[in-house]
Design a protein around this motif. Sequence first.
Motif, PDB file in Angstrom:
ATOM      1  N   HIS A   1       0.820  -1.216   0.000  1.00 18.61           N
ATOM      2  CA  HIS A   1       0.000   0.000   0.000  1.00 18.61           C
ATOM      3  C   HIS A   1       0.853   1.266   0.000  1.00 18.61           C
ATOM      4  O   HIS A   1       0.552   2.226  -0.713  1.00 18.61           O
ATOM      5  N   ARG A   2       1.915   1.255   0.775  1.00 23.51           N
ATOM      6  CA  ARG A   2       2.748   2.454   0.865  1.00 23.51           C
ATOM      7  C   ARG A   2       3.378   2.802  -0.481  1.00 23.51           C
ATOM      8  O   ARG A   2       3.461   3.981  -0.847  1.00 23.51           O
ATOM      9  N   GLN A   3       3.808   1.793  -1.232  1.00 23.94           N
ATOM     10  CA  GLN A   3       4.410   2.037  -2.537  1.00 23.94           C
ATOM     11  C   GLN A   3       3.354   2.491  -3.543  1.00 23.94           C
ATOM     12  O   GLN A   3       3.595   3.381  -4.369  1.00 23.94           O
ATOM     13  N   HIS A   4       2.177   1.878  -3.486  1.00 22.51           N
ATOM     14  CA  HIS A   4       1.075   2.284  -4.364  1.00 22.51           C
ATOM     15  C   HIS A   4       0.698   3.739  -4.096  1.00 22.51           C
ATOM     16  O   HIS A   4       0.483   4.533  -5.026  1.00 22.51           O
ATOM     17  N   ARG A   5       0.634   4.106  -2.815  1.00 16.48           N
ATOM     18  CA  ARG A   5       0.278   5.485  -2.452  1.00 16.48           C
ATOM     19  C   ARG A   5       1.340   6.465  -2.928  1.00 16.48           C
ATOM     20  O   ARG A   5       1.019   7.570  -3.395  1.00 16.48           O
ATOM     21  N   LEU A   6       2.612   6.084  -2.834  1.00 16.71           N
ATOM     22  CA  LEU A   6       3.679   6.958  -3.298  1.00 16.71           C
ATOM     23  C   LEU A   6       3.548   7.235  -4.788  1.00 16.71           C
ATOM     24  O   LEU A   6       3.716   8.378  -5.239  1.00 16.71           O
ATOM     25  N   LEU A   7       3.234   6.207  -5.569  1.00 20.17           N
ATOM     26  CA  LEU A   7       3.033   6.411  -7.006  1.00 20.17           C
ATOM     27  C   LEU A   7       1.846   7.338  -7.263  1.00 20.17           C
ATOM     28  O   LEU A   7       1.907   8.210  -8.141  1.00 20.17           O
TER      29      LEU A   7
ATOM     30  N   PRO B   1      -1.633  19.438   0.303  1.00 20.29           N
ATOM     31  CA  PRO B   1      -2.120  18.345   1.167  1.00 20.29           C
ATOM     32  C   PRO B   1      -2.200  17.024   0.402  1.00 20.29           C
ATOM     33  O   PRO B   1      -2.567  16.982  -0.766  1.00 20.29           O
ATOM     34  N   GLY B   2      -1.841  15.967   1.095  1.00 19.21           N
ATOM     35  CA  GLY B   2      -1.880  14.645   0.487  1.00 19.21           C
ATOM     36  C   GLY B   2      -0.588  14.234  -0.183  1.00 19.21           C
ATOM     37  O   GLY B   2      -0.448  13.088  -0.617  1.00 19.21           O
ATOM     38  N   GLY B   3       0.369  15.164  -0.278  1.00 22.37           N
ATOM     39  CA  GLY B   3       1.645  14.844  -0.899  1.00 22.37           C
ATOM     40  C   GLY B   3       2.652  14.341   0.121  1.00 22.37           C
ATOM     41  O   GLY B   3       2.322  14.092   1.285  1.00 22.37           O
TER      42      GLY B   3
END
Length: 414
Positions: free
Chosen positions: A304-310, A346-348
């Motif tokens: 999830h963390r990698q998906h969110r970073l993309l 926000p969100g970045g």
Amino acid sequence: MDVPGVPPALSAALVAAARAGGPAQRLALVGGAVRDLLLHRVHNDPWRGVPDLDLVADDSAIALVRRLEALLPPGSLRSAQEHGAYGTVEVELRIDGQTVLLDVATARRETYPQPGENPKVVPGVLADDLARRDFTINAIALDLASGELLDPHGGQADLQRRELRLLHPHSLRDDPSRLVRGARYAARLGFRLEPGSREQARRTLAAWPWAWHSGERPGQAPAALGTRLRMEFELLLLREPWPVALAILQEWGGLALLDARLQADRHWRRRLRWAQRSGLPLLVALVAGAADPLALAERLQLPHRQHRLLAQWLELRDRLAGLKAGAGNDAEPPSVAAWCGALEAPGGSPEAVLLALITGSGPRRPLLRWWLRWRHLQAPEAAADLIARGVRPGPALGAELRRLREVRLGQERP
């Protein structure tokens, strides 16, 4: 059994456990340990070490583990995690101050109902288990009871030729992730893909025989194009000389398993080297070069963390494009405050800015200036000082802190 780095007490216990099973219940050392031992002893390769030992038993794997536990010093067995669907047991041992990992499997046969799907598994014997493997050099076994070397598929001859030969005509159709594994071995061992196997790779990639096609719903992709493919790439990037392995895979056409744009990509080395220096996940940097990075991330089931970073990076890329378009050709370039507003929305995340920097998703100078300096600049007065001057805590305080920081950013050169 004499494998460098394996405690003598474990070697003796494995041989005793094998002989206790009788001639009808073989126990064999298989896979990478046998391959690397032959390369070391016969072909004078340097010993590369064995992170774990793969064992195949004709009888129950868990029964073998219990038999082995009784033959070892008390307390040697630290853990034994059984995976019932595949008849395997992951074992951690502590012997003579050394930790040893064993993968013990009940011999099995596999069939693939559909290309790329998970196989159907039924019990088998050692010969069946060797026949289901990827390359001939990994289908050599050492019978622990007799010390006999079993090589039914000619793996020793391929070791001599330093070639990777697929075991079956449909090996890659059944599981295309084997091509990634081949690139790992080629990079680590200095082997080449023999011509017949290379032709199989060409035909398989050209025919694309799977029911799922690029652009369709990622969740419907077969396992070999999803989770198994991700696991092979993670191992490639973690354990192998990845610049060599990825270059080999690209030469074979294998990056098309991820994405056609990645197969044509000539910038992945730069992205991944910067990611390595910066501490970003290498697989994220690779996936960022795909035509649709989020769809590929979903298909591979990235964490999830990698998906969110993309996702954060793609949103930032759009903001940067909008900022550049809004400036126009004749207008003043964006101010430092405008750059900071886009990069700190926000969100970045700072990692998303770093990914934008290494992928060339915006002007390099302001991205680099933000990373090295601007993000660390604060308002010249602290919140406590403003409150002491009469600014009330709450929205007004936050607004004043932002205004003062913008004033300070205005003193910076864009």
